[in-house]
Design a protein around this motif. Sequence first.
Motif, short mmCIF file in Angstrom:
data_model
loop_
_atom_site.label_atom_id
_atom_site.label_comp_id
_atom_site.label_asym_id
_atom_site.label_seq_id
_atom_site.Cartn_x
_atom_site.Cartn_y
_atom_site.Cartn_z
N ASN A 75 93.75 -86.70 76.44
CA ASN A 75 92.61 -85.89 76.88
C ASN A 75 91.69 -85.56 75.71
N ARG A 76 92.28 -85.26 74.59
CA ARG A 76 91.48 -84.91 73.40
C ARG A 76 90.91 -86.14 72.71
N ASP A 77 91.75 -87.15 72.46
CA ASP A 77 91.37 -88.26 71.59
C ASP A 77 90.55 -89.34 72.27
N TYR A 78 90.64 -89.45 73.58
CA TYR A 78 89.98 -90.56 74.26
C TYR A 78 88.70 -90.16 74.99
N THR A 79 88.32 -88.88 74.95
CA THR A 79 87.17 -88.42 75.74
C THR A 79 86.03 -87.96 74.83
N PRO A 80 84.77 -88.15 75.27
CA PRO A 80 83.62 -87.89 74.40
C PRO A 80 83.04 -86.48 74.46
N THR A 81 83.36 -85.70 75.50
CA THR A 81 82.76 -84.37 75.64
C THR A 81 83.84 -83.37 76.04
N GLU A 82 83.49 -82.09 75.98
CA GLU A 82 84.47 -81.04 76.26
C GLU A 82 84.77 -80.87 77.75
N ARG A 83 83.85 -81.27 78.60
CA ARG A 83 84.10 -81.22 80.05
C ARG A 83 84.55 -79.83 80.51
N LEU A 84 83.86 -78.81 80.06
CA LEU A 84 84.31 -77.43 80.25
C LEU A 84 84.42 -77.05 81.72
N SER A 85 83.50 -77.52 82.53
CA SER A 85 83.47 -77.07 83.93
C SER A 85 84.62 -77.64 84.75
N GLU A 86 85.28 -78.71 84.26
CA GLU A 86 86.31 -79.38 85.06
C GLU A 86 87.70 -79.25 84.46
N ARG A 87 87.86 -78.46 83.42
CA ARG A 87 89.16 -78.36 82.76
C ARG A 87 90.16 -77.65 83.66
N ARG A 88 91.41 -78.18 83.65
CA ARG A 88 92.49 -77.60 84.44
C ARG A 88 93.55 -77.04 83.51
N PRO A 89 94.35 -76.08 83.97
CA PRO A 89 95.42 -75.54 83.14
C PRO A 89 96.36 -76.64 82.65
N TRP B 73 83.19 -92.18 85.26
CA TRP B 73 82.84 -90.98 86.01
C TRP B 73 82.93 -89.73 85.16
N PHE B 74 83.55 -89.82 83.98
CA PHE B 74 83.89 -88.64 83.19
C PHE B 74 82.65 -87.80 82.87
N ASP B 75 82.77 -86.49 83.07
CA ASP B 75 81.71 -85.52 82.76
C ASP B 75 80.37 -85.97 83.35
N ASP B 76 80.38 -86.14 84.68
CA ASP B 76 79.15 -86.49 85.39
C ASP B 76 78.54 -87.78 84.84
N GLU B 77 79.41 -88.80 84.66
CA GLU B 77 79.01 -90.13 84.18
C GLU B 77 78.35 -90.05 82.80
N HIS B 78 78.99 -89.32 81.91
CA HIS B 78 78.48 -89.21 80.53
C HIS B 78 78.27 -90.56 79.86
#
Length: 266
Positions: A89-103, A171-176
């Motif tokens: 989740n940390r190393d492979y993604t380009p943005t923080e995706r704050l609105s969709e983060r899950r516990p 699709w990640f972060d609204d198709e970032h």
Amino acid sequence: MPFTLEGTEVVATPAPRLKRDYEIYVSLPADYATSTQRYPVVYVTDAPYAFPLMRAIAGRVDRHGVGLEAFIMVGLSYAKGESGVVSRNRDYTPTERLSERRPGDGVYGQSAAYLDFLAQDVLPLVDRRYRTDPARRVFVGHSYGGLLGVQAMLDRPGLFSHFILGSPSLWFDDEHPVKALRQRKSGQPPMTAKVRFYVGALEQPSRAHPDNEDMVGQTNRYVAALRRQQPSGLDVKATVLDGEDHATVFPRLITQGLVWALPRRK
């Protein structure tokens, strides 16, 4: 006694700038010890799962199929002491995706730093330690691993010569990734890699699974956009694999991708 894969080794790859440690899993060609040649290197993400599977597939295709060129395989592990979910989740993604983060998801959005680690530490280490051909590096990633590959293709031209990208999470972060491609400036170095996208035909909404992401449509649209933006220098194609979903597509795309990227030399 634990089971080990013959002809492999684990090499520590500390990342002091990231304040954590990793390992790489390495598989050398059968003729490595008796040869003086240099070999292409295949780097695969999600190594705990993908490295042994890809090694088995490559051996099967080489011995009983159309044959493959001999290559060095390097599996990119998760950070030591972390679960695969937290690490990828940390190393492979380009943005923080704050609105969709899950516990339990941990931190997102540090793929740029992870790509720095690959470019500055991992790839040079592999080139120093083994007889590699630095002009022939193949990146393999699926899902979030494919998302990381898309970013490497856009932001690190020349780092890899080939990409095998399975079901990338466009699709990640609204198709970032789509937005990042649109925002890429004309003055940036051109993308010159050879790229193959693979996605399962079942990775789209259906009557049985209406909430599926439309990964088929996203991949095809993204490849069309790449072709428009990079009309020369970038060899790119998308293939939809019939009957496969997000869980089953990986073995098949690995088979087709390796045959494409590393056909046995005549």
